[in-house]
Design an enzyme around this catalytic site. Structure first.
Site, mmCIF file in Angstrom:
data_model
loop_
_atom_site.group_PDB
_atom_site.id
_atom_site.type_symbol
_atom_site.label_atom_id
_atom_site.label_comp_id
_atom_site.label_asym_id
_atom_site.label_seq_id
_atom_site.Cartn_x
_atom_site.Cartn_y
_atom_site.Cartn_z
ATOM 1 N N GLU A 1 14.035 -1.687 -12.044
ATOM 2 C CA GLU A 1 15.493 -1.564 -11.859
ATOM 3 C C GLU A 1 16.251 -2.869 -12.077
ATOM 4 O OE1 GLU A 1 16.074 0.314 -8.024
ATOM 5 O OE2 GLU A 1 15.122 2.167 -8.686
ATOM 6 N N GLU B 1 8.894 8.934 -11.396
ATOM 7 C CA GLU B 1 9.427 9.257 -10.060
ATOM 8 C C GLU B 1 10.175 10.585 -10.069
ATOM 9 O OE1 GLU B 1 11.508 5.961 -8.220
ATOM 10 O OE2 GLU B 1 10.161 4.488 -9.140
ATOM 11 N N HIS C 1 14.930 10.755 -11.383
ATOM 12 C CA HIS C 1 15.481 11.362 -10.166
ATOM 13 C C HIS C 1 16.678 12.201 -10.614
ATOM 14 C CE1 HIS C 1 12.918 9.159 -7.453
ATOM 15 N NE2 HIS C 1 13.228 8.026 -8.046
ATOM 16 N N ASP D 1 11.851 13.892 -9.492
ATOM 17 C CA ASP D 1 12.161 14.932 -8.509
ATOM 18 C C ASP D 1 13.477 15.565 -8.931
ATOM 19 O OD1 ASP D 1 13.864 12.844 -7.569
ATOM 20 O OD2 ASP D 1 12.641 12.497 -5.783
ATOM 21 N N ASN E 1 10.118 -0.352 -15.323
ATOM 22 C CA ASN E 1 10.477 0.948 -14.734
ATOM 23 C C ASN E 1 11.949 0.963 -14.322
ATOM 24 O OD1 ASN E 1 9.407 3.535 -13.567
ATOM 25 N ND2 ASN E 1 9.985 2.619 -11.596
HETATM 26 C C1 XIL Z 1 11.916 4.827 -2.114
HETATM 27 C C2 XIL Z 1 10.950 5.533 -1.171
HETATM 28 O O1 XIL Z 1 10.744 6.836 -1.635
HETATM 29 C C3 XIL Z 1 11.502 5.549 0.227
HETATM 30 O O2 XIL Z 1 10.516 6.046 1.140
HETATM 31 C C4 XIL Z 1 11.930 4.154 0.658
HETATM 32 O O3 XIL Z 1 12.565 4.213 1.909
HETATM 33 C C5 XIL Z 1 12.864 3.512 -0.355
HETATM 34 O O4 XIL Z 1 12.249 3.537 -1.637
HETATM 35 N N1 XIL Z 1 13.309 3.979 -6.965
HETATM 36 C C6 XIL Z 1 12.084 3.378 -6.753
HETATM 37 C C7 XIL Z 1 11.286 3.717 -5.536
HETATM 38 O O5 XIL Z 1 11.600 2.644 -7.629
HETATM 39 O O6 XIL Z 1 10.512 2.644 -5.085
HETATM 40 C C8 XIL Z 1 12.163 4.226 -4.432
HETATM 41 O O7 XIL Z 1 11.310 4.688 -3.372
HETATM 42 C C9 XIL Z 1 13.071 5.333 -4.931
HETATM 43 C C10 XIL Z 1 13.973 4.836 -6.023
#
Ligand code: XIL
Length: 373
Positions: free
Chosen positions: A171, A293, A261, A295, A225
């Protein structure tokens, strides 16, 4: 084997209708037989169908949940890869300046190895979940540089041989830019606040992190990422330009992690075509593509919402399997019981994953499975 005879869009449309009919005839339910017109639901696992295509199917996991027997049984049987949702982050592994704690992550690695699963590392350089001793330590740029190099080296050395790929930098770009201007580098403790010595030099600090990572574990695949880089847009343009530059200059970058996401509003023909084209341009640089990631957050648990979610999961599973460089399809968790989405959205959204809160397979599960038949 990957089938490349049909365009991804044709496949996506065909699969979309297949999924709709399966969902309509109850293909998403567990158990039960079929009727004369429909075969019974497949008993294959996600891992079995993914393996037919040389694909890893993974989920983010947290070690405390492994004592939940349904959690462990589902993760260990359905997936062939996992990542640490939190337990490899800087704040987890280095609670103080003089101590390390790999206990949670080690428990995940042990579980994975006992279940023939690969382990992905997440994440070394990020502006969140940085230990307080780092953020409040008042360190100089040269001290911070040493702290970050030590963290990368310590973590990668600890997991060397057991973690096949790492999100080295996470990020690092803003959500700005325009059609003619790529997104800018995010202001963070590592870049320019105060940074590790490359403030104002764009992606130079990212290059430094990749070089440190490669020195620490030359066998690990190294990934950049990010979120909102799934389609063609100013942010994915910025990542593409960085990746192209790194490949031209021999910086050890092996792949890009696309977070994904999303929610069902992402499911448009234009977005799906854009993901396919975006993946192709990164693949043309010789990079691996990981969906890291995924969802799909819902506002309710209606059948209509579950079916819309299933359709998008299936379409993304198809896009991935149709691109030979797409080697990982990973969701952020796997059961709605422990998804980060309700917390992240102040309980406005949830139900984002392929298994429900009681570990029942949702229509989304069946969609993914069928995309890889
Ligand atoms: C999130 C986790 O899912 C949570 O449990 C935590 O509180 C915060 O981080 N992008 C990412 C992940 O790269 O590491 C993040 O994970 C979600 C967004």
């Amino acid at each position: 084997m990957r089938n490349h005879r049909y365009s991804p869009i044709v496949i996506a449309i065909a699969l979309g209708s297949l999924i709709s009919s399966l969902v309509a005839c109850g293909g998403g339910s567990s158990g039960g037989g079929g009727n004369n017109n429909n075969p019974p639901p497949s008993t294959a696992t996600l891992a079995q169908n993914a393996a037919k295509h040389g694909l890893k199917v993974g989920a983010a996991a947290d070690s405390p949940y492994l004592s939940d027997t349904s959690y462990a049984a589902t993760l260990g049987s359905q997936y062939n890869e996992l990542t640490a949702e939190n337990e490899m982050k800087f704040a987890s592994v280095a609670p103080t300046a003089t101590t390390t704690d790999y206990s949670g992550a080690d428990a995940l690695v042990s579980f994975a190895q006992a279940h023939q699963m690969a382990v992905r590392g997440h994440t070394l350089v990020w502006h969140q979940q940085v230990p307080t001793w780092v953020t409040t330590g008042g360190y100089t740029t040269s001290q911070l540089s040493q702290i970050l190099q030590d963290h990368i080296t310590n973590a990668m050395t600890h997991f060397a041989g057991n973690v096949y790929a790492w999100d080295v930098v996470n990020e690092a770009f803003n959500d700005d830019g325009s059609s003619s201007t790529p997104a800018t580098v995010r202001s963070t403790i590592w870049y320019d606040n105060p940074g590790i010595g490359f403030a104002g030099q764009g992606t130079a600090y990212i290059k430094q992190a990749f070089n440190w990572a490669h020195a620490a574990d030359p066998n690990a695949k190294l990934f950049y990422n990010d979120y909102n880089i799934e389609t063609l847009n100013p942010k994915s343009d910025a990542v593409y330009l960085m990746a192209q530059d790194f490949k031209n200059r021999g910086v050890p970058l092996d792949g890009i992690g696309f977070q994904f996401h999303k929610d069902p509003s992402f499911d448009t023909a234009a977005n799906l075509a854009s993901v396919t084209t975006n993946f192709l341009r990164f693949a043309a640089l010789g990079l691996d593509i990981h969906i890291t990631e995924l969802d799909i957050a819902l506002s309710d648990s209606s059948a209509a919402s579950f079916n819309a979610q299933a359709k998008l999961y299936g379409e993304l599973a198809t896009i991935c399997v149709q691109n030979p460089n797409c080697k990982l399809f990973q969701t952020w968790g796997f059961t709605d019981k422990y998804s980060w989405i309700p917390g992240f959205t102040n309980n406005q959204k949830g139900w984002a994953l392929p298994f429900d809160a009681t570990y029942q397979k949702k229509p989304a599960y069946t969609s993914i499975l069928n995309a890889w038949q």
